[in-house]
Design an enzyme around this catalytic site. Structure first.
Site, PDB file in Angstrom:
ATOM      1  N   PRO A   1       0.686  -1.506   0.220  1.00 58.37           N
ATOM      2  CA  PRO A   1      -0.065  -0.112   0.030  1.00 58.37           C
ATOM      3  C   PRO A   1       0.797   1.696   0.029  1.00 58.37           C
ATOM      4  CG  PRO A   1      -0.982  -1.245   1.567  1.00 58.37           C
ATOM      5  CD  PRO A   1       0.390  -2.426   1.007  1.00 58.37           C
TER       6      PRO A   1
ATOM      7  N   GLY B   1      -6.791   3.526   1.169  1.00 52.40           N
ATOM      8  CA  GLY B   1      -6.072   2.865   1.333  1.00 52.40           C
ATOM      9  C   GLY B   1      -4.508   3.660   1.093  1.00 52.40           C
ATOM     10  N   CYS B   2      -4.239   3.471  -0.409  1.00 50.58           N
ATOM     11  CA  CYS B   2      -2.883   3.349  -0.655  1.00 50.58           C
ATOM     12  C   CYS B   2      -2.006   5.247  -0.222  1.00 50.58           C
ATOM     13  CB  CYS B   2      -2.297   2.858  -2.149  1.00 50.58           C
ATOM     14  SG  CYS B   2      -2.143   1.321  -2.063  1.00 50.58           S
ATOM     15  N   VAL B   3      -3.764   5.787  -0.020  1.00 44.41           N
ATOM     16  CA  VAL B   3      -3.188   7.015  -0.014  1.00 44.41           C
ATOM     17  C   VAL B   3      -3.007   7.639   1.742  1.00 44.41           C
ATOM     18  CG1 VAL B   3      -4.308   9.564   0.131  1.00 44.41           C
ATOM     19  CG2 VAL B   3      -3.960   7.809  -1.879  1.00 44.41           C
TER      20      VAL B   3
ATOM     21  N   SER C   1       0.228   5.824   2.323  1.00 40.51           N
ATOM     22  CA  SER C   1       1.682   6.421   1.848  1.00 40.51           C
ATOM     23  C   SER C   1       1.600   7.816   2.784  1.00 40.51           C
ATOM     24  CB  SER C   1       1.427   6.808   0.738  1.00 40.51           C
ATOM     25  OG  SER C   1       1.719   5.729  -0.215  1.00 40.51           O
TER      26      SER C   1
END
Length: 217
Positions: A121, A150-152, A155
């Site tokens: 992710p 998710g990936c935001v 990060s």
């Protein structure tokens, strides 16, 4: 019971502000989120995020700032995705040869833009992103991408954990449903980053561009 905002007021409402040397990070704007036949299809939420992200990209480039794109790519077996690939079945959209793994229409990487390939992710996990940003002298990250929940979010947490001021541009992040999108923007703003609007970010980039011109001249 108090409402959400009053419950958090005075506890989680501190702002870190924009940095001096930002980089624009565009997370996973892949065709998978724009293909109605793909399980990851995100509808208008993702389409609007891409439009805002492309506008930010133009402004960041005009200001002479680094632009970094991420993409997801797996071995044909998915083995390099580990438990993430095992858990999230739609990640098959990023197997080799799938058109859904390509960058979204309108986001063709420029030769001076860095592409970070990831399997998990966060754009920071098991990649060279953090040391690269440090070596470029960046103190902050303008964070955009898919998906917000998710990936935001992953990060965002890692960006903060690596010591970067993190600014999540609300309109340039998207999700398949407004509920997780809004909930995660709220939580990121409370604990890990400043969630900022597209207009205020564009104004910041315009000021940054003007300062760069003055220094050069």
């Amino acid at each position: 019971m108090s409402d959400r905002d009053s419950n958090y007021a005075g506890v989680y409402d501190r702002s870190v502000g924009f940095g001096e040397r930002p980089a624009l990070l565009m997370v996973d704007f892949a065709q998978a989120y724009f293909d109605p036949e793909c399980p990851l299809y995100g509808g208008d939420g993702c389409a609007n995020a891409l439009s805002a992200g492309l506008e930010l990209r133009r402004a960041a480039r005009a200001a002479g700032l680094p632009v970094i794109l991420t993409r997801v790519s797996y071995h044909p077996s998915g083995v390099d995705g580990g438990r993430f690939f095992e858990k999230a079945a739609p990640l098959e959209a990023f197997l080799p040869g799938r058109s859904t793994a390509e960058f979204a229409d309108g986001l063709t990487p420029e030769t001076d833009e860095v592409i970070v390939t990831k399997q998990y992710p966060s754009a920071f996990f098991a990649t060279s992103l953090a040391p690269m940003l440090t070596s470029m002298g960046c103190d902050s990250v303008l964070l955009t991408g898919l998906t917000t929940s998710g990936c935001v979010r992953a990060s965002c947490v890692d960006s903060m954990s690596h010591g970067f001021r993190t600014l999540v541009v609300a309109e340039a992040c998207g999700d398949r449903h407004s509920a997780p999108h809004e909930a995660n923007l709220f939580d990121m703003n409370a604990k890990y980053a400043d969630v900022v609007s597209l207009p205020e970010t564009l104004a910041y980039l315009q000021r940054h561009a003007c300062q760069t011109v003055k220094i050069v001249s």
